[in-house]
Write an enzyme that holds these catalytic residues in place. Sequence first.
Site, PDB file in Angstrom:
ATOM      1  N   LYS A   1       1.064  -1.594   0.149  1.00  0.00           N
ATOM      2  CA  LYS A   1       0.037  -0.371   0.157  1.00  0.00           C
ATOM      3  C   LYS A   1       0.188   1.191   0.177  1.00  0.00           C
ATOM      4  O   LYS A   1       2.102   1.445   0.243  1.00  0.00           O
ATOM      5  CB  LYS A   1      -1.139  -0.096   1.702  1.00  0.00           C
ATOM      6  CG  LYS A   1      -1.657  -0.868   1.145  1.00  0.00           C
ATOM      7  CD  LYS A   1      -2.830  -1.410   2.469  1.00  0.00           C
ATOM      8  CE  LYS A   1      -4.004  -1.454   2.366  1.00  0.00           C
ATOM      9  NZ  LYS A   1      -4.691  -1.616   3.365  1.00  0.00           N
TER      10      LYS A   1
ATOM     11  N   TYR B   1     -12.888  -2.983  -3.931  1.00  0.00           N
ATOM     12  CA  TYR B   1     -13.233  -2.778  -2.433  1.00  0.00           C
ATOM     13  C   TYR B   1     -14.991  -2.811  -3.047  1.00  0.00           C
ATOM     14  O   TYR B   1     -15.791  -1.779  -2.152  1.00  0.00           O
ATOM     15  CB  TYR B   1     -12.928  -1.748  -2.228  1.00  0.00           C
ATOM     16  CG  TYR B   1     -11.398  -1.675  -2.058  1.00  0.00           C
ATOM     17  CD1 TYR B   1     -10.985  -2.208  -0.509  1.00  0.00           C
ATOM     18  CD2 TYR B   1     -10.392  -0.708  -1.873  1.00  0.00           C
ATOM     19  CE1 TYR B   1     -10.185  -2.595  -0.101  1.00  0.00           C
ATOM     20  CE2 TYR B   1      -8.743  -0.777  -1.892  1.00  0.00           C
ATOM     21  CZ  TYR B   1      -8.918  -1.707  -0.094  1.00  0.00           C
ATOM     22  OH  TYR B   1      -7.245  -1.782   0.085  1.00  0.00           O
TER      23      TYR B   1
ATOM     24  N   PHE C   1     -16.834   5.884   4.633  1.00  0.00           N
ATOM     25  CA  PHE C   1     -15.620   6.102   4.186  1.00  0.00           C
ATOM     26  C   PHE C   1     -14.773   5.406   3.181  1.00  0.00           C
ATOM     27  O   PHE C   1     -13.169   5.886   3.100  1.00  0.00           O
ATOM     28  CB  PHE C   1     -15.203   5.363   5.772  1.00  0.00           C
ATOM     29  CG  PHE C   1     -15.378   3.575   5.617  1.00  0.00           C
ATOM     30  CD1 PHE C   1     -14.690   2.818   4.979  1.00  0.00           C
ATOM     31  CD2 PHE C   1     -16.652   3.126   6.108  1.00  0.00           C
ATOM     32  CE1 PHE C   1     -14.449   1.329   5.097  1.00  0.00           C
ATOM     33  CE2 PHE C   1     -16.921   2.012   6.519  1.00  0.00           C
ATOM     34  CZ  PHE C   1     -16.131   1.171   5.616  1.00  0.00           C
TER      35      PHE C   1
ATOM     36  N   ARG D   1      -1.178 -14.037   5.380  1.00  0.00           N
ATOM     37  CA  ARG D   1      -2.226 -12.995   6.734  1.00  0.00           C
ATOM     38  C   ARG D   1      -1.717 -13.236   7.831  1.00  0.00           C
ATOM     39  O   ARG D   1      -1.646 -12.704   8.473  1.00  0.00           O
ATOM     40  CB  ARG D   1      -3.493 -13.330   6.511  1.00  0.00           C
ATOM     41  CG  ARG D   1      -4.446 -13.451   4.686  1.00  0.00           C
ATOM     42  CD  ARG D   1      -5.764 -12.891   4.363  1.00  0.00           C
ATOM     43  NE  ARG D   1      -6.497 -12.997   5.824  1.00  0.00           N
ATOM     44  CZ  ARG D   1      -6.745 -11.610   5.495  1.00  0.00           C
ATOM     45  NH1 ARG D   1      -6.726 -10.842   4.324  1.00  0.00           N
ATOM     46  NH2 ARG D   1      -7.842 -10.712   6.323  1.00  0.00           N
TER      47      ARG D   1
ATOM     48  N   THR E   1      -5.673  -7.232   9.721  1.00  0.00           N
ATOM     49  CA  THR E   1      -5.861  -5.814   9.588  1.00  0.00           C
ATOM     50  C   THR E   1      -5.814  -4.443  10.312  1.00  0.00           C
ATOM     51  O   THR E   1      -5.248  -3.831   9.762  1.00  0.00           O
ATOM     52  CB  THR E   1      -6.810  -6.321   8.791  1.00  0.00           C
ATOM     53  OG1 THR E   1      -6.889  -7.496   7.819  1.00  0.00           O
ATOM     54  CG2 THR E   1      -7.378  -4.743   8.032  1.00  0.00           C
TER      55      THR E   1
ATOM     56  N   ARG F   1       2.687  -5.712  10.145  1.00  0.00           N
ATOM     57  CA  ARG F   1       1.415  -4.727  10.536  1.00  0.00           C
ATOM     58  C   ARG F   1       1.836  -4.443  11.710  1.00  0.00           C
ATOM     59  O   ARG F   1       1.817  -3.494  12.067  1.00  0.00           O
ATOM     60  CB  ARG F   1       0.327  -5.209  10.516  1.00  0.00           C
ATOM     61  CG  ARG F   1      -0.492  -4.602   8.806  1.00  0.00           C
ATOM     62  CD  ARG F   1      -1.723  -5.711   9.031  1.00  0.00           C
ATOM     63  NE  ARG F   1      -2.246  -6.022   7.502  1.00  0.00           N
ATOM     64  CZ  ARG F   1      -3.053  -6.306   6.939  1.00  0.00           C
ATOM     65  NH1 ARG F   1      -3.350  -7.420   7.147  1.00  0.00           N
ATOM     66  NH2 ARG F   1      -3.736  -6.203   5.385  1.00  0.00           N
TER      67      ARG F   1
ATOM     68  N   ASN G   1      -2.010   0.066   6.501  1.00  0.00           N
ATOM     69  CA  ASN G   1      -1.703  -0.791   7.491  1.00  0.00           C
ATOM     70  C   ASN G   1      -0.735  -1.723   6.370  1.00  0.00           C
ATOM     71  O   ASN G   1      -0.484  -3.261   6.262  1.00  0.00           O
ATOM     72  CB  ASN G   1      -2.798  -2.015   7.368  1.00  0.00           C
ATOM     73  CG  ASN G   1      -4.117  -2.680   6.547  1.00  0.00           C
ATOM     74  OD1 ASN G   1      -3.527  -1.933   5.672  1.00  0.00           O
ATOM     75  ND2 ASN G   1      -4.837  -2.738   7.028  1.00  0.00           N
TER      76      ASN G   1
ATOM     77  N   HIS H   1      -2.955  -5.012   1.375  1.00  0.00           N
ATOM     78  CA  HIS H   1      -3.413  -5.701   1.288  1.00  0.00           C
ATOM     79  C   HIS H   1      -2.721  -7.797   1.264  1.00  0.00           C
ATOM     80  O   HIS H   1      -2.278  -7.268  -0.511  1.00  0.00           O
ATOM     81  CB  HIS H   1      -3.943  -5.204   0.200  1.00  0.00           C
ATOM     82  CG  HIS H   1      -5.366  -6.541   0.217  1.00  0.00           C
ATOM     83  ND1 HIS H   1      -6.775  -6.605   0.608  1.00  0.00           N
ATOM     84  CD2 HIS H   1      -5.022  -6.950  -1.637  1.00  0.00           C
ATOM     85  CE1 HIS H   1      -7.313  -7.821  -0.310  1.00  0.00           C
ATOM     86  NE2 HIS H   1      -6.832  -7.645  -0.695  1.00  0.00           N
TER      87      HIS H   1
ATOM     88  N   GLU I   1      -8.332 -11.762  -7.518  1.00  0.00           N
ATOM     89  CA  GLU I   1      -8.142 -10.195  -7.405  1.00  0.00           C
ATOM     90  C   GLU I   1      -6.518 -10.134  -8.629  1.00  0.00           C
ATOM     91  O   GLU I   1      -6.341  -9.320  -8.963  1.00  0.00           O
ATOM     92  CB  GLU I   1      -7.592 -10.229  -6.350  1.00  0.00           C
ATOM     93  CG  GLU I   1      -8.623  -9.585  -5.486  1.00  0.00           C
ATOM     94  CD  GLU I   1      -8.114  -9.882  -3.748  1.00  0.00           C
ATOM     95  OE1 GLU I   1      -7.328  -9.725  -3.385  1.00  0.00           O
ATOM     96  OE2 GLU I   1      -8.979  -9.302  -3.441  1.00  0.00           O
TER      97      GLU I   1
END
Length: 141
Positions: A11, A51, A59, A87, A93, A104, A114, A117, A128
């Site tokens: 990110k 998303y 948001f 993960r 997250t 993270r 964070n 993704h 994805e």
Amino acid sequence: MSAQTTLILLKPDCVSKGLCGEVLKRFESAGFVIRGMKMIQLTDEVLKDHYSHIADKPFFPEVANFMKSVPVIALALSGDNVIERVRTLLGPTDSRKADKGTIRGDYGGDMMVNVAHASDSPENAEAELKRFFKADEIFAR
């Protein structure tokens, strides 16, 4: 164990803080193989698709603006049970709830800022990967 390929997006916070090398090092040290990697500038269209589960939330514009603020690095990462293991390596997250020693927990800030993704299921990984990579951009090793 089963071999899988997953999508990782490093990110804007990861890219702007110069953490990409450290995150890649952790993935490779865990035994994962990079099968594709590229830097891309995300668009509203791609973000609404990616998303879609939150695109109607109040948001979402904040998320979209953050994800467009700096180009991201998309990775196709492979390994045994890579989806679950990545993960775990990343941590929750919400970076504020992530243990030190997870990516993270060490580098993230909050729920949105964070570091990365990561796909959360084989089905989402497949969709994805197709969203961010053309078939000839993912290589066998």
